[in-house]
Write a protein that holds these residues in place. Structure first.
Motif, PDB file in Angstrom:
ATOM      1  N   TYR A  61       4.225   4.512  -9.070  1.00  0.00           N
ATOM      2  CA  TYR A  61       3.304   5.360  -8.327  1.00  0.00           C
ATOM      3  C   TYR A  61       2.087   4.599  -7.787  1.00  0.00           C
ATOM      4  N   ALA A  62       1.518   3.718  -8.581  1.00  0.00           N
ATOM      5  CA  ALA A  62       0.270   3.077  -8.162  1.00  0.00           C
ATOM      6  C   ALA A  62       0.491   1.861  -7.284  1.00  0.00           C
ATOM      7  N   PHE A  63       1.665   1.186  -7.437  1.00  0.00           N
ATOM      8  CA  PHE A  63       1.831  -0.094  -6.755  1.00  0.00           C
ATOM      9  C   PHE A  63       3.129  -0.221  -5.958  1.00  0.00           C
ATOM     10  N   ARG A  64       3.951   0.806  -5.967  1.00  0.00           N
ATOM     11  CA  ARG A  64       5.225   0.732  -5.252  1.00  0.00           C
ATOM     12  C   ARG A  64       6.008  -0.511  -5.689  1.00  0.00           C
ATOM     13  N   LYS A 104       0.834  -1.196   0.000  1.00  0.00           N
ATOM     14  CA  LYS A 104       0.000   0.000   0.000  1.00  0.00           C
ATOM     15  C   LYS A 104       0.864   1.240   0.000  1.00  0.00           C
ATOM     16  N   PRO A 105       0.684   2.143  -0.995  1.00  0.00           N
ATOM     17  CA  PRO A 105       1.517   3.332  -0.997  1.00  0.00           C
ATOM     18  C   PRO A 105       1.136   4.271   0.127  1.00  0.00           C
ATOM     19  N   ALA A 106       2.117   4.974   0.612  1.00  0.00           N
ATOM     20  CA  ALA A 106       1.875   5.987   1.634  1.00  0.00           C
ATOM     21  C   ALA A 106       2.423   7.295   1.154  1.00  0.00           C
ATOM     22  N   ARG A 163      15.064   3.816  -2.774  1.00  0.00           N
ATOM     23  CA  ARG A 163      13.979   3.141  -2.060  1.00  0.00           C
ATOM     24  C   ARG A 163      14.246   1.639  -1.954  1.00  0.00           C
ATOM     25  N   GLN A 164      14.970   1.097  -2.924  1.00  0.00           N
ATOM     26  CA  GLN A 164      15.345  -0.315  -2.869  1.00  0.00           C
ATOM     27  C   GLN A 164      16.531  -0.573  -1.938  1.00  0.00           C
ATOM     28  N   PHE A 179       2.603  -2.074   6.645  1.00  0.00           N
ATOM     29  CA  PHE A 179       2.114  -1.515   5.390  1.00  0.00           C
ATOM     30  C   PHE A 179       3.273  -1.157   4.467  1.00  0.00           C
ATOM     31  N   VAL A 180       4.304  -0.512   5.020  1.00  0.00           N
ATOM     32  CA  VAL A 180       5.469  -0.117   4.224  1.00  0.00           C
ATOM     33  C   VAL A 180       6.726  -0.547   4.971  1.00  0.00           C
TER      34      VAL A 180
END
Length: 790
Positions: free
Chosen positions: A478-481, A179-181, A513-514, A710-711
């Motif tokens: 953007y939509a799915f990370r 879920k993107p935050a 981010r990775q 979530f993240v």
């Protein structure tokens, strides 16, 4: 019988890892299996046997040759090279197997390599940057029947255009991997006031940034001038470098046609970025020279280019005239000037002719594949093209994300209605739906379904188009990370558009981010080389330097940001925080607020900056004073519930526990209401922190854990570390000091984690104050050492 392997084995010296990683990423992005050892040293007999087996079973053996391999007379790679050369004795003459790659200017005649390597043609990939020809060559060798050919040197360098593998629409994700935050301002992250105060730019959604204004001299700060890093000498000017200045809008209805002139200018730059032999300054860096009074020579010196192109666009009815003149900056010589008068429907033909004329004038090689891409016609419907350009201009120039969402979607929807085969418009529509999801304006399944339908259509219509590849990457990001999926698309794009800053900037943002910090560092700096005034990449690279405890570089980069935005209070605040993070100095922060005289329009930003400073240094009385001046600001960095939570912490730490609990309850109530319709890590994190103040121990830990789940860091290092810190803070406040201290120790050595100076005042760790273990951690300078060495 087992299916024969079609894998490529890469053998290299570990010092060449960054260049090798670029080759690996590009090959994998095109669906090629790659085997390569990522360990610095061998791991014993089992490891040795694995390497031997892979060399025996691989389809192609790719030794990477460089000055490093030349300088090393010994190394495990030389054992691999010997094994690879020995296998050639068992392979029929003419069959491709050894594919040497040189990543610098090492001469073939001088190379210290096995004799078998000299019998085949070598590929040269400076810095490991792959080319379409190289990718196509590898694909053909892997796909060719394994039978003997007629020559002893496999054909490898015929410059034919490889076909970009089509991405099946069936591969588009139906559900998010995480879920993107994030909101259009900041995620509802409540990692400590201090953490957010110094890192809010790093956490902002990475949508396309507005055009940068013309840079002006940076305002004087109270920073110690002797602590500033040395200026970097300008690099030599590339003879095939060019800057295309913004086209002058000569139309009679200037306001009505401004979008069109800008669109022609941007499309020309996109075409030029496809020509590998050119160095093209990106649009963001040249837009500052719109209506400039600077001379051509001065502009060229500032941008580091040899040539400048000036142009104009005049639109009248269904006719368009585009003029262009190419100027050699050093001599002010006009190399050529041309005017193109066409029907409006042939504007793409004008752009193609201009691109080819520039390439010819600069003696830049233009491959058949590049020529084919430049000559494409995205649509034959001028009205659809107008709608697309208008929407794209809103996306690129909107200062406040979300302001034009409905208008952008409406324009793009009309564009694809007028031309259902307009793949670029479908892709832009998919990306914008995805941005709306990322910004948490609308995270509903229906919004994601719209994004999915649009990207599937774009992929069906033009799966090989560079723009569609970019849109697909953005959609996944953007939509799915889905960072791995997005990076694979950007790697494909890097091969096709080697001079586009967006490609490398996107890869840099993805890699950080990775957790691939070394790669992120390389890609972000490559983006800045191509687009030196781009605020998005300046900010991202500055935050990366800061997150890696490389404070001298962070200061130098932030100085450039402030030069571009000298009146931005938050950029000035960011600059003043760096000495604090580096060595605990508050002198620069004090000097900043002593000299700031905000205008009425800046009052909200000023109050927010004062709150951030108060949280950073632990001045809770000042935080409360600023809260009384302005509790909630319309354009705040934070949602109201998060602002209330920060205030609750300030009141609690200032001794007013009654007010703290009241504000915390208001924050919790707002979070609970929001979670009914919008689940996000940031909201859960805010709720967890509110529950700690209210003494609801189990619920505090549960909510904070949900945010972390979530993240998680495994999905997103940048945001995940913040949620990990929040959870550790919940442990500290609810009695698990050992667990909190273990996480604090880890996060002090984690990129985008914690800083020893900000942790001393951070509300997260308030219950640990006085514990010798806590004091030792936050007073040990070794815990502030660089996390990535040059």
């Amino acid at each position: 019988m087992a299916e024969p392997s079609k894998a490529v084995f890469l053998s290299y010296a570990r010092e060449d890892s960054p260049a090798v990683q670029r080759i690996v990423d590009a090959l994998r992005a095109f669906g090629i299996e790659v085997w390569f050892d990522q360990a610095d040293l061998g791991g014993g007999d089992a490891w040795d046997q694995k390497i031997r087996t892979q060399i025996r079973d691989c389809a192609l053996f790719m030794p990477v040759i460089s000055a490093t391999t030349q300088a090393r007379g010994e190394g495990y790679f030389r054992r691999e090279w010997r094994l690879g050369s020995e296998r050639t004795h068992d392979i029929a003459s003419g069959l491709p197997f050894v594919v040497p790659v040189v990543i610098d200017d090492t001469r073939e005649a001088d190379a210290l390599v096995p004799e078998e390597f000299m019998r085949v043609q070598w590929s040269r990939l400076p810095g490991g940057a792959p080319t379409p020809v190289f990718i196509g060559q590898v694909q053909r060798m892997l796909e060719a029947p394994r039978r003997a050919g007629s020559g002893s040197r496999p054909a490898v360098t015929t410059p034919t255009a490889p076909t970009v593998p089509a991405v099946s629409a069936a591969t588009v994700p139906m559900t998010p991997t995480a879920k993107p935050a994030g909101t259009s301002k900041l995620p509802w992250v409540i990692a400590a006031l201090a953490v957010i105060a110094v890192g809010y730019f790093a956490l902002r959604p990475t949508t396309h940034s507005p055009d940068a204004p013309a840079p002006t001299p940076a305002r004087e700060t109270a920073a110690d001038k002797t602590a500033k890093p040395a200026k970097i000498e300008a690099a030599p000017v590339d003879a095939k470098s060019i800057a295309v200045l913004p086209f002058e809008n000569m139309s009679e209805e200037k306001d009505a046609n401004a979008f069109f002139a800008d669109g022609v200018h941007e499309d020309l730059l996109t075409n030029l970025s496809l020509i590998r032999d050119l160095h093209v300054v990106s649009r963001t860096s040249v837009m500052q020279y719109r209506n400039t009074t600077k001379s051509i020579r001065q502009i060229a010196q500032e941008l580091g280019v040899a040539y400048i192109l000036e142009g104009s666009v005049r639109r009248a009815g269904n006719k368009v005239r585009v003029t262009g003149q190419l100027i050699k900056a050093a001599t002010d010589e006009h190399v050529w000037a041309e005017a193109y008068d066409r029907d409006l429907t042939d504007v793409f033909g004008i752009q193609a002719e201009l691109s080819k004329a520039i390439a010819h004038a600069l003696a830049a090689a233009l491959s058949p594949a590049e020529k084919q891409l430049i000559e494409r016609r995205p649509t034959d419907n001028p009205t659809a093209y107008d709608d697309f350009l208008k929407a794209h201009q809103m996306t690129s120039s909107s200062v406040t994300e979300g302001t034009y969402d409905a208008q952008i979607v409406a324009l793009l929807t009309e564009a694809v209605r007028l031309d259902p085969n307009f793949a670029q418009a479908w892709g832009e529509l998919a990306r914008h739906h995805a941005i709306i999801v990322l910004n948490e304006v609308d995270t509903s399944p229906e919004r994601r379904a719209k994004a999915r339908a649009a990207i599937e259509t774009a992929l069906r219509l033009a799966p090989d188009a560079p723009e569609v590849i970019e849109y697909y990457g953005d959609y996944l990001y953007y939509a799915f990370r889905d960072y791995a999926g997005a990076a694979a698309q950007y790697q494909r794009l890097a091969v096709l558009r080697p001079n586009d800053a967006v490609v490398f900037g996107s890869l840099g943002l993805i890699h950080r981010r990775q957790g691939r910090m070394k790669d992120a560092w390389t890609e972000c700096h490559r983006a800045l080389e191509l687009d030196p005034h781009n605020l998005r990449y300046l900010r991202a690279t500055q935050q990366l330097a800061q997150a890696l405890n490389r404070y001298d570089e962070a200061a130098m980069l932030q100085e450039k940001v402030v030069a571009v935005e000298p009146d931005n209070i938050f950029e000035a605040y960011q600059q003043a925080t760096i000495p604090f993070l580096a060595h605990g100095s508050t002198r620069e922060l004090d000097a900043l607020f002593a000299r700031l005289k905000p205008t009425p329009e800046q009052q909200g930003d000023y109050v927010n900056a004062r709150k951030l400073r108060a949280g950073l240094v632990g001045d809770w009385a000042d935080y409360i004073a600023q809260d009384k001046i302005m509790r909630h600001q319309k354009e705040s960095l934070f949602p109201p519930a998060t602002e209330d939570l920060f205030a609750a912490l300030a009141f609690f730490l200032n001794g007013d526990k009654e007010t703290a609990r009241r504000r915390a309850q208001e924050s919790a109530d707002a979070c609970v209401a929001e979670l009914k319709t919008n689940q996000s890590a940031g909201i859960w994190s805010t709720l967890g922190a509110a529950y700690t103040i209210l003494g609801r121990t189990d619920e505090a830990r549960s909510a904070s854990r949900k945010a972390m789940e979530f993240v998680p860091e495994s999905v997103d290092v940048v945001l995940g570390t913040q949620f990990s810190a929040n959870y550790a803070g919940a442990l500290a406040w609810t009695g698990d000091k050992d667990g909190a201290l273990a996480e604090l120790a880890r996060l002090l050595h984690t990129p985008f984690g914690l800083n020893i100076y900000s942790a001393r005042n951070d509300p997260l760790w308030y219950p640990l104050h006085g514990d010798p273990r806590f004091e030792a951690l936050v007073h040990d300078e070794k815990n502030n050492a660089p996390l990535l060495e040059p």
